[in-house]
Design a protein around this motif. Structure first.
Motif, PDB file in Angstrom:
ATOM      1  N   ARG A  82       0.818  -1.210   0.000  1.00  0.00           N
ATOM      2  CA  ARG A  82       0.000   0.000   0.000  1.00  0.00           C
ATOM      3  C   ARG A  82       0.858   1.269   0.000  1.00  0.00           C
ATOM      4  NH1 ARG A  82      -1.970   4.172   1.817  1.00  0.00           N
ATOM      5  NH2 ARG A  82      -4.112   4.809   1.976  1.00  0.00           N
ATOM      6  N   GLY A  83       2.005   1.209   0.646  1.00  0.00           N
ATOM      7  CA  GLY A  83       2.912   2.350   0.666  1.00  0.00           C
ATOM      8  C   GLY A  83       3.469   2.692  -0.709  1.00  0.00           C
ATOM      9  N   TRP A  84       3.258   1.817  -1.661  1.00  0.00           N
ATOM     10  CA  TRP A  84       3.631   2.096  -3.055  1.00  0.00           C
ATOM     11  C   TRP A  84       2.386   2.402  -3.877  1.00  0.00           C
ATOM     12  CZ3 TRP A  84       8.555   2.305  -5.060  1.00  0.00           C
ATOM     13  CH2 TRP A  84       8.620   2.539  -6.432  1.00  0.00           C
ATOM     14  N   SER A  85       1.344   1.622  -3.707  1.00  0.00           N
ATOM     15  CA  SER A  85       0.154   1.780  -4.547  1.00  0.00           C
ATOM     16  C   SER A  85      -0.592   3.079  -4.277  1.00  0.00           C
ATOM     17  CB  SER A  85      -0.785   0.577  -4.396  1.00  0.00           C
ATOM     18  OG  SER A  85      -1.227   0.450  -3.060  1.00  0.00           O
ATOM     19  N   ALA A  86      -0.578   3.570  -3.041  1.00  0.00           N
ATOM     20  CA  ALA A  86      -1.276   4.821  -2.738  1.00  0.00           C
ATOM     21  C   ALA A  86      -0.648   6.007  -3.488  1.00  0.00           C
ATOM     22  CB  ALA A  86      -1.314   5.061  -1.234  1.00  0.00           C
ATOM     23  N   PRO A  87       0.676   6.212  -3.418  1.00  0.00           N
ATOM     24  CA  PRO A  87       1.260   7.297  -4.221  1.00  0.00           C
ATOM     25  C   PRO A  87       1.094   7.049  -5.728  1.00  0.00           C
ATOM     26  CG  PRO A  87       2.862   6.513  -2.604  1.00  0.00           C
ATOM     27  CD  PRO A  87       1.669   5.620  -2.530  1.00  0.00           C
ATOM     28  N   GLN A  88       1.161   5.786  -6.142  1.00  0.00           N
ATOM     29  CA  GLN A  88       1.004   5.483  -7.572  1.00  0.00           C
ATOM     30  C   GLN A  88      -0.382   5.904  -8.061  1.00  0.00           C
ATOM     31  OE1 GLN A  88       3.335   4.332  -9.927  1.00  0.00           O
ATOM     32  NE2 GLN A  88       1.686   5.018 -11.238  1.00  0.00           N
ATOM     33  N   SER A  89      -1.404   5.780  -7.211  1.00  0.00           N
ATOM     34  CA  SER A  89      -2.752   6.195  -7.632  1.00  0.00           C
ATOM     35  C   SER A  89      -2.795   7.701  -7.876  1.00  0.00           C
ATOM     36  CB  SER A  89      -3.802   5.766  -6.608  1.00  0.00           C
ATOM     37  OG  SER A  89      -3.680   6.495  -5.412  1.00  0.00           O
ATOM     38  N   ARG A  90      -2.019   8.461  -7.124  1.00  0.00           N
ATOM     39  CA  ARG A  90      -1.929   9.929  -7.356  1.00  0.00           C
ATOM     40  C   ARG A  90      -1.226  10.193  -8.685  1.00  0.00           C
ATOM     41  NH1 ARG A  90      -5.340  10.137  -3.369  1.00  0.00           N
ATOM     42  NH2 ARG A  90      -4.476  10.438  -1.291  1.00  0.00           N
ATOM     43  N   VAL A  91      -0.191   9.432  -8.967  1.00  0.00           N
ATOM     44  CA  VAL A  91       0.523   9.600 -10.231  1.00  0.00           C
ATOM     45  C   VAL A  91      -0.375   9.190 -11.397  1.00  0.00           C
ATOM     46  CG1 VAL A  91       2.506   8.854 -11.609  1.00  0.00           C
ATOM     47  CG2 VAL A  91       2.794   9.351  -9.186  1.00  0.00           C
ATOM     48  N   ASP A  92      -1.184   8.163 -11.201  1.00  0.00           N
ATOM     49  CA  ASP A  92      -2.125   7.754 -12.252  1.00  0.00           C
ATOM     50  C   ASP A  92      -3.054   8.908 -12.616  1.00  0.00           C
ATOM     51  OD1 ASP A  92      -0.984   5.226 -12.205  1.00  0.00           O
ATOM     52  OD2 ASP A  92      -2.620   4.321 -11.043  1.00  0.00           O
ATOM     53  N   LYS A  93      -3.486   9.649 -11.603  1.00  0.00           N
ATOM     54  CA  LYS A  93      -4.350  10.814 -11.849  1.00  0.00           C
ATOM     55  C   LYS A  93      -3.581  11.879 -12.636  1.00  0.00           C
ATOM     56  CE  LYS A  93      -7.055  12.305  -8.439  1.00  0.00           C
ATOM     57  NZ  LYS A  93      -7.470  13.043  -7.211  1.00  0.00           N
TER      58      LYS A  93
END
Length: 183
Positions: A82-93
């Motif tokens: 989750r410590g990777w996927s949460a920031p990645q979701s911001r980058v996806d946006k």
């Protein structure tokens, strides 16, 4: 308290896997393939592999006061951590906005701005805004506003992880910034 051999064996196997991953590829650490693919796709590039030199792993560990084993563990688990996927979701946006603006380069520049905020190299909202405007040069006002908001969310998330997160969160934030600096 009774000793549980299964737990000890699991921990021993995990530690062995982490140490092997640190020395794999002649001293390089390999980022989980799914996380690497997402990073490349976010900036509009074909999928590739991301490796981190042992000296860079040591630098990240030292700078963020975490162990090399924690950095290795995060790199290997980045697909599901989750410590990777949460920031990645911001980058996806950010990537969706940049793609609509036909400016894939804005993504890595925006992540750099967020990482500079996390590291304390950008300290005021005015500096942050100016840096995002520079990163998103050429976007319309509405695209720029959405991009700025997404970059701000990423910056806040990374800073929170680096300042108040677990050791793995700190390692993830540092690796995340490293990853986007090399793609």
């Amino acid at each position: 308290m009774r000793s549980r051999p299964g737990v000890k064996l699991t921990l021993l196997a995990l530690l062995t896997a982490i140490l092997v991953s640190l020395t794999a590829c002649h001293g390089e650490l390999k980022l989980a393939q799914g996380a690497a693919s997402k990073a490349f796709q976010s900036v509009g590039k074909n999928t590739g592999e991301i490796t981190v030199a042992e000296s860079e792993v040591s630098r990240i560990a030292s700078k963020y006061l975490v162990s090399k084993e924690e950095v290795a563990a995060v790199a290997g688990q980045a697909d599901s951590y989750r410590g990777w996927s949460a920031p990645q979701s911001r980058v996806d946006k950010m990537a969706r906005i940049a793609k609509a603006a036909k400016d894939n380069e804005a993504v890595s520049a925006g992540v750099d701005v967020a990482c500079d905020w996390m590291k304390g190299e950008i300290t005021t909202q005015d500096q942050f805004w100016a840096s995002v405007v520079e990163a998103a040069d050429g976007m319309t006002d509405s695209e720029l506003e959405a991009f700025w908001k997404a970059a701000g969310e990423l910056a806040d998330e990374l800073k929170e992880m680096a300042e108040n997160g677990t050791a793995k969160d700190k390692a993830a934030a540092a690796l995340f910034c490293y990853t986007y600096s090399v793609v």
